[in-house]
Design an enzyme around this catalytic site. Sequence first.
Site, PDB file in Angstrom:
ATOM      1  N   CYS A 113     -27.948  13.714  44.434  1.00  0.00           N
ATOM      2  CA  CYS A 113     -26.635  14.317  44.686  1.00  0.00           C
ATOM      3  C   CYS A 113     -26.686  15.813  44.427  1.00  0.00           C
ATOM      4  O   CYS A 113     -26.632  16.254  43.275  1.00  0.00           O
ATOM      5  CB  CYS A 113     -25.579  13.660  43.801  1.00  0.00           C
ATOM      6  SG  CYS A 113     -23.908  14.317  44.071  1.00  0.00           S
ATOM      7  N   CYS A 123     -23.538  17.220  42.802  1.00  0.00           N
ATOM      8  CA  CYS A 123     -23.449  16.911  41.372  1.00  0.00           C
ATOM      9  C   CYS A 123     -24.357  17.803  40.542  1.00  0.00           C
ATOM     10  O   CYS A 123     -23.967  18.290  39.475  1.00  0.00           O
ATOM     11  CB  CYS A 123     -23.841  15.452  41.120  1.00  0.00           C
ATOM     12  SG  CYS A 123     -22.992  14.237  42.135  1.00  0.00           S
ATOM     13  N   ASP A 124     -25.579  18.004  41.004  1.00  0.00           N
ATOM     14  CA  ASP A 124     -26.611  18.596  40.156  1.00  0.00           C
ATOM     15  C   ASP A 124     -27.153  19.939  40.618  1.00  0.00           C
ATOM     16  O   ASP A 124     -27.975  20.549  39.927  1.00  0.00           O
ATOM     17  CB  ASP A 124     -27.785  17.610  40.034  1.00  0.00           C
ATOM     18  CG  ASP A 124     -27.350  16.276  39.436  1.00  0.00           C
ATOM     19  OD1 ASP A 124     -26.469  16.287  38.553  1.00  0.00           O
ATOM     20  OD2 ASP A 124     -27.866  15.229  39.858  1.00  0.00           O
TER      21      ASP A 124
END
Length: 317
Positions: free
Chosen positions: A138, A141-142
């Site tokens: 992701c 997300c990261d």
Amino acid sequence: MSQEIEHVKCLIIGSGPAGYTAAIYAARADLKPVMYTGIVPGGQLTQTTDVENFPGYPDGILGPQMMEDFKKQAERFGTQVRFGYITSVDFSGDVHRIVVDGEKTITAETVVIATGATAKWLGLDSEQKYNGFGVSACAVCDGFFFRGQDVAIVGAGDTAAEEASYLAKLANKVHMLVRRDEFRASKAMQHRVLSTPNIEIHYNTEAREILGDGQNVTAVAVSNNQTGEEKQLPITGFFVAIGHKPNTELFEGILDMDANGYLITKPDSTQTNIAGVFACGDVQDHVYRQAVTAAGTGCMAALEAERYLAAKAHVMI
């Protein structure tokens, strides 16, 4: 000897942000929810490290700890959280029948499905070794953790192109590994990638091994599947964007799904095609796939379950 059947007002299948949020709202509405966590309690977030984009955690939080906080909050209001795996469902009647671990039968007036989705991986041992330590499925997300660094992303579809473009805003350089000699992404997404100067596209290229120092990713070994040429790309982040698989096998032939297996819910609702059965989180969201959006639909599912039961009770009076 006949098996005892447990009856509940609200059964929640699956945990994670969607399931736990549904449990919090359902419990506060006095639906006395029972949750079965599935084989991975807490879902995908338990396999991540730092979560920095969920409101209310200004200093960030570890994924597993975040899910433990959600669980405690759900239990505080009376949710029964149980470890177990749903093996079959029967939604044909007015009251739904669910079998847990092939043994216990539960009847439920409402069912909230929050079984999530599972990221597709390449199947490399090193991929799992460094999952959460440089390897991610992701970018949204990261990606923040790799600001100013060199990263690689695997994939050739719209999702991969979109995530590569997102990473390019943060990273110094993005190596995009495309297995064939062309993209599968739409022309618009291809144009976006091709016009981004710090994205380098490696066609006919496959990742062979993710290299690291035992703690973090340091490079990826790749090979050209036409020439056989092998080389290493120095990177600190490796992103896999080859798709997700919704955990919906249990509901095949029962609930409406799209071509990729995601549950279809009614517009602006979590209601499935079966009355009293609601779906929330990544199991029905192939667009956003974020913890905060999953939590939002978990709230929606619980509120809709409450309203469904209230309407049903009003009709019976």
